[in-house]
Design a protein around this motif. Structure first.
Motif, mmCIF file in Angstrom:
data_model
loop_
_atom_site.group_PDB
_atom_site.id
_atom_site.type_symbol
_atom_site.label_atom_id
_atom_site.label_comp_id
_atom_site.label_asym_id
_atom_site.label_seq_id
_atom_site.Cartn_x
_atom_site.Cartn_y
_atom_site.Cartn_z
ATOM 1 N N GLN A 44 45.696 40.622 37.832
ATOM 2 C CA GLN A 44 46.980 40.997 38.425
ATOM 3 C C GLN A 44 46.955 42.422 38.961
ATOM 4 N N ARG A 47 44.959 42.497 42.255
ATOM 5 C CA ARG A 47 45.771 41.932 43.336
ATOM 6 C C ARG A 47 46.839 42.911 43.794
ATOM 7 N N ARG A 50 45.179 45.783 45.692
ATOM 8 C CA ARG A 50 44.650 45.336 46.972
ATOM 9 C C ARG A 50 45.763 45.122 48.002
ATOM 10 N N ASN A 51 46.849 44.493 47.576
ATOM 11 C CA ASN A 51 47.939 44.192 48.498
ATOM 12 C C ASN A 51 48.868 45.373 48.722
ATOM 13 N N CYS A 57 54.085 41.358 41.627
ATOM 14 C CA CYS A 57 52.935 40.842 40.886
ATOM 15 C C CYS A 57 52.641 41.625 39.614
#
Length: 72
Positions: A44, A47, A50-51, A57
């Motif tokens: 998590q 992610r 990265r985003n 999230c």
């Protein structure tokens, strides 16, 4: 590494529970679930990093404080 430890401890836990060694089997199951949680948390976080969108999230704040690095 967390995945390997999780799988090994899960297999050992199932074997011990089937053999009737309930104390050690439950302990190994708890350890495998803890490593699975750490693996899920790391996925998590990656992610989220990265985003760049960390609102949807992220894990709950009270839970991430337990596992965060101590900053001096």
């Amino acid at each position: 590494m967390c995945l390997i430890v999780t799988l090994i401890m899960l297999v050992l836990s199932i074997q011990n529970l089937m053999e009737g060694y309930y104390n050690i089997g439950i302990l190994q199951l708890v350890v495998s679930l803890a490593f699975a949680f750490m693996l899920w948390r790391n996925i998590q976080k990656v992610r989220c990093d990265r985003n760049g969108n960390c609102n949807s999230c992220m894990l709950p704040d009270w839970l991430t404080k337990w596992f965060s690095k101590k900053e001096d």
